[in-house]
Write a protein that holds these residues in place. Sequence first.
Motif, PDB file in Angstrom:
ATOM      1  N   ILE A 146       5.244  -9.842  11.754  1.00  0.00           N
ATOM      2  CA  ILE A 146       4.782 -10.375  10.475  1.00  0.00           C
ATOM      3  C   ILE A 146       4.523  -9.217   9.521  1.00  0.00           C
ATOM      4  O   ILE A 146       3.898  -8.217   9.879  1.00  0.00           O
ATOM      5  CB  ILE A 146       3.505 -11.203  10.657  1.00  0.00           C
ATOM      6  CG1 ILE A 146       3.752 -12.351  11.647  1.00  0.00           C
ATOM      7  CG2 ILE A 146       3.009 -11.749   9.317  1.00  0.00           C
ATOM      8  CD1 ILE A 146       4.812 -13.317  11.196  1.00  0.00           C
ATOM      9  N   CYS A 147       4.956  -9.340   8.266  1.00  0.00           N
ATOM     10  CA  CYS A 147       4.695  -8.309   7.238  1.00  0.00           C
ATOM     11  C   CYS A 147       3.223  -8.349   6.883  1.00  0.00           C
ATOM     12  O   CYS A 147       2.644  -9.409   6.625  1.00  0.00           O
ATOM     13  CB  CYS A 147       5.560  -8.570   6.003  1.00  0.00           C
ATOM     14  SG  CYS A 147       5.205  -7.419   4.644  1.00  0.00           S
ATOM     15  N   ALA A 148       2.594  -7.176   6.844  1.00  0.00           N
ATOM     16  CA  ALA A 148       1.163  -7.089   6.555  1.00  0.00           C
ATOM     17  C   ALA A 148       0.839  -7.458   5.120  1.00  0.00           C
ATOM     18  O   ALA A 148      -0.315  -7.757   4.802  1.00  0.00           O
ATOM     19  CB  ALA A 148       0.660  -5.666   6.850  1.00  0.00           C
ATOM     20  N   LYS A 149       1.836  -7.495   4.246  1.00  0.00           N
ATOM     21  CA  LYS A 149       1.597  -7.806   2.841  1.00  0.00           C
ATOM     22  C   LYS A 149       1.841  -9.286   2.538  1.00  0.00           C
ATOM     23  O   LYS A 149       1.017  -9.943   1.912  1.00  0.00           O
ATOM     24  CB  LYS A 149       2.504  -6.949   1.955  1.00  0.00           C
ATOM     25  CG  LYS A 149       2.091  -5.485   1.876  1.00  0.00           C
ATOM     26  CD  LYS A 149       0.850  -5.331   1.004  1.00  0.00           C
ATOM     27  CE  LYS A 149       0.530  -3.854   0.771  1.00  0.00           C
ATOM     28  NZ  LYS A 149      -0.640  -3.690  -0.097  1.00  0.00           N
ATOM     29  N   GLN A 184      -0.410   1.703  11.510  1.00  0.00           N
ATOM     30  CA  GLN A 184       0.003   0.844  12.617  1.00  0.00           C
ATOM     31  C   GLN A 184       0.224  -0.606  12.165  1.00  0.00           C
ATOM     32  O   GLN A 184      -0.111  -1.557  12.864  1.00  0.00           O
ATOM     33  CB  GLN A 184      -1.044   0.887  13.741  1.00  0.00           C
ATOM     34  CG  GLN A 184      -1.253   2.252  14.362  1.00  0.00           C
ATOM     35  CD  GLN A 184       0.001   2.753  15.062  1.00  0.00           C
ATOM     36  OE1 GLN A 184       0.675   1.991  15.789  1.00  0.00           O
ATOM     37  NE2 GLN A 184       0.339   4.008  14.824  1.00  0.00           N
ATOM     38  N   GLN A 185       0.834  -0.784  10.960  1.00  0.00           N
ATOM     39  CA  GLN A 185       1.151  -2.120  10.455  1.00  0.00           C
ATOM     40  C   GLN A 185       2.662  -2.229  10.183  1.00  0.00           C
ATOM     41  O   GLN A 185       3.324  -1.234   9.895  1.00  0.00           O
ATOM     42  CB  GLN A 185       0.375  -2.413   9.160  1.00  0.00           C
ATOM     43  CG  GLN A 185      -1.136  -2.440   9.345  1.00  0.00           C
ATOM     44  CD  GLN A 185      -1.850  -2.830   8.063  1.00  0.00           C
ATOM     45  OE1 GLN A 185      -2.161  -4.012   7.873  1.00  0.00           O
ATOM     46  NE2 GLN A 185      -2.059  -1.860   7.195  1.00  0.00           N
ATOM     47  N   SER A 186       3.152  -3.507  10.241  1.00  0.00           N
ATOM     48  CA  SER A 186       4.573  -3.787   9.978  1.00  0.00           C
ATOM     49  C   SER A 186       4.735  -4.306   8.565  1.00  0.00           C
ATOM     50  O   SER A 186       3.862  -5.016   8.040  1.00  0.00           O
ATOM     51  CB  SER A 186       5.110  -4.828  10.970  1.00  0.00           C
ATOM     52  OG  SER A 186       5.052  -4.325  12.291  1.00  0.00           O
ATOM     53  N   PHE A 187       5.845  -3.951   7.947  1.00  0.00           N
ATOM     54  CA  PHE A 187       6.120  -4.381   6.580  1.00  0.00           C
ATOM     55  C   PHE A 187       7.577  -4.841   6.488  1.00  0.00           C
ATOM     56  O   PHE A 187       8.449  -4.347   7.216  1.00  0.00           O
ATOM     57  CB  PHE A 187       5.897  -3.231   5.592  1.00  0.00           C
ATOM     58  CG  PHE A 187       4.484  -2.722   5.552  1.00  0.00           C
ATOM     59  CD1 PHE A 187       3.553  -3.320   4.720  1.00  0.00           C
ATOM     60  CD2 PHE A 187       4.099  -1.652   6.351  1.00  0.00           C
ATOM     61  CE1 PHE A 187       2.266  -2.841   4.683  1.00  0.00           C
ATOM     62  CE2 PHE A 187       2.811  -1.180   6.313  1.00  0.00           C
ATOM     63  CZ  PHE A 187       1.878  -1.778   5.478  1.00  0.00           C
ATOM     64  N   CYS A 188       7.794  -5.760   5.544  1.00  0.00           N
ATOM     65  CA  CYS A 188       9.182  -6.078   5.196  1.00  0.00           C
ATOM     66  C   CYS A 188       9.722  -4.949   4.351  1.00  0.00           C
ATOM     67  O   CYS A 188       8.974  -4.061   3.940  1.00  0.00           O
ATOM     68  CB  CYS A 188       9.261  -7.420   4.462  1.00  0.00           C
ATOM     69  SG  CYS A 188       8.403  -7.415   2.869  1.00  0.00           S
ATOM     70  N   THR A 189      11.008  -5.006   4.045  1.00  0.00           N
ATOM     71  CA  THR A 189      11.630  -3.881   3.333  1.00  0.00           C
ATOM     72  C   THR A 189      10.959  -3.643   1.989  1.00  0.00           C
ATOM     73  O   THR A 189      10.643  -2.508   1.611  1.00  0.00           O
ATOM     74  CB  THR A 189      13.136  -4.158   3.138  1.00  0.00           C
ATOM     75  OG1 THR A 189      13.739  -4.366   4.412  1.00  0.00           O
ATOM     76  CG2 THR A 189      13.818  -2.998   2.434  1.00  0.00           C
ATOM     77  N   VAL A 242       8.419  -0.248   0.999  1.00  0.00           N
ATOM     78  CA  VAL A 242       8.625   0.700  -0.111  1.00  0.00           C
ATOM     79  C   VAL A 242       7.355   0.806  -0.951  1.00  0.00           C
ATOM     80  O   VAL A 242       6.928   1.896  -1.351  1.00  0.00           O
ATOM     81  CB  VAL A 242       9.836   0.258  -0.963  1.00  0.00           C
ATOM     82  CG1 VAL A 242       9.968   1.130  -2.206  1.00  0.00           C
ATOM     83  CG2 VAL A 242      11.116   0.309  -0.152  1.00  0.00           C
ATOM     84  N   GLU A 243       6.715  -0.350  -1.230  1.00  0.00           N
ATOM     85  CA  GLU A 243       5.462  -0.322  -2.004  1.00  0.00           C
ATOM     86  C   GLU A 243       4.360   0.450  -1.260  1.00  0.00           C
ATOM     87  O   GLU A 243       3.563   1.179  -1.867  1.00  0.00           O
ATOM     88  CB  GLU A 243       5.010  -1.755  -2.280  1.00  0.00           C
ATOM     89  CG  GLU A 243       5.916  -2.509  -3.246  1.00  0.00           C
ATOM     90  CD  GLU A 243       5.443  -3.936  -3.460  1.00  0.00           C
ATOM     91  OE1 GLU A 243       4.433  -4.321  -2.785  1.00  0.00           O
ATOM     92  OE2 GLU A 243       6.028  -4.652  -4.295  1.00  0.00           O
ATOM     93  N   HIS A 244       4.295   0.276   0.029  1.00  0.00           N
ATOM     94  CA  HIS A 244       3.281   0.973   0.833  1.00  0.00           C
ATOM     95  C   HIS A 244       3.457   2.483   0.730  1.00  0.00           C
ATOM     96  O   HIS A 244       2.477   3.234   0.571  1.00  0.00           O
ATOM     97  CB  HIS A 244       3.392   0.507   2.293  1.00  0.00           C
ATOM     98  CG  HIS A 244       2.391   1.168   3.204  1.00  0.00           C
ATOM     99  ND1 HIS A 244       1.027   1.036   3.053  1.00  0.00           N
ATOM    100  CD2 HIS A 244       2.577   1.977   4.290  1.00  0.00           C
ATOM    101  CE1 HIS A 244       0.411   1.725   3.990  1.00  0.00           C
ATOM    102  NE2 HIS A 244       1.345   2.310   4.770  1.00  0.00           N
ATOM    103  N   ARG A 245       4.701   2.942   0.766  1.00  0.00           N
ATOM    104  CA  ARG A 245       4.964   4.373   0.652  1.00  0.00           C
ATOM    105  C   ARG A 245       4.608   4.877  -0.748  1.00  0.00           C
ATOM    106  O   ARG A 245       4.116   5.999  -0.907  1.00  0.00           O
ATOM    107  CB  ARG A 245       6.434   4.655   0.949  1.00  0.00           C
ATOM    108  CG  ARG A 245       6.876   4.368   2.382  1.00  0.00           C
ATOM    109  CD  ARG A 245       6.048   5.145   3.389  1.00  0.00           C
ATOM    110  NE  ARG A 245       6.137   6.589   3.171  1.00  0.00           N
ATOM    111  CZ  ARG A 245       5.438   7.493   3.846  1.00  0.00           C
ATOM    112  NH1 ARG A 245       4.543   7.092   4.755  1.00  0.00           N
ATOM    113  NH2 ARG A 245       5.587   8.771   3.597  1.00  0.00           N
TER     114      ARG A 245
END
Length: 358
Positions: A9-12, A26-31, A35-38
Amino acid sequence: MASTNMKQICAKCNKGGGIAMCHGCQQSFCTKHFVEHRQELSQQIDHIGQEHDLLRQDLSREENIDSFLVHIDQWEQESIKTIQTCAQNARTTFQQLHNQTKNELKISFDKLTQEIRDYRESYDYTEVDIIKWIDTLKELRQIIERPSIIRIDYDNNITSAVKLIKVTGPPHSMLSFTQEKRSNENNNCTNEQMIASPSEKFSESFGDIELSTDGLSGRCLSSRWDGSCISGMGRYSSKIHYIRFRIENKTSNYWFFGIITASQQLTSSISAVQSACGWWDLGYIVVNGKTKDGNRTKTMNSGDEVTLILDCDNRLIQLQHHGRNALVGIQIDLEQCPFPWKLVIRLDSEHDCVKIVH
């Protein structure tokens, strides 16, 4: 065997498109959200860089140093001024003490000079006078030759990073008191400190002396060369004691009233022993067995009453002449005349008689 493919599941957006893992949080993100997280991390590190640069600039500035330096400079000037004031006060005090000592020596010497001149012209002197003059000359010589008795000490009563100094002079060994001053001093004493001595009696004698049966009077039965003297039974080492005497009969010029240390035996020259302190009449002062300068005026006569005051707490003895309203005093050096003290009286001629008055 069947297998199930579980998507992260995407954390956002909370959707099942979490294809990228951030190993920092240690969280998963969609594509999209990866990019926003970075980008968020990039913004945070840019902010850290700005704070770093600001801190570097602040470290390079010295905005508060001037106020501290001004404070230190002010302290320095005030301390210098304090030391200069203290030094000037010390110089002034030293000069005053030096001049005072010099003037006292000159007065004593001039007085001795006049006394010797008068006696030589009148041819009215004896061995006693010559011995006294020799002792006086020796004492004046010792005062002139010995190192200065003025001291310079640190003033330990002042709490300061810089120790200040003070100049002190010697304590006076001989004192003159007015009746008014003595009255004021007595008003400051408690009843426990001031003690009359109703139990005082004469207990020892030397020479041709007759003591009364009650021990209150002593009579001389021979001439002055006998060295007749009497002492009391009291021993004094604390508080203030008053012993009153009546001069029943006095045919000689001088009597000695004073004290000696209690362990001292009576001798024919009792006023010359080391612990002897007192007076020949009121004219000549005796300190530690040495007669100081004085005058030959006869002040004690038959019928007069005097009080010997032993102020042990202040290491002081005084002799009060009630008829003349006169009071003289001597500061006692306990190294020369240690406690306990006892009174001593020297009678000079036949029929001289003294009585303790209670």
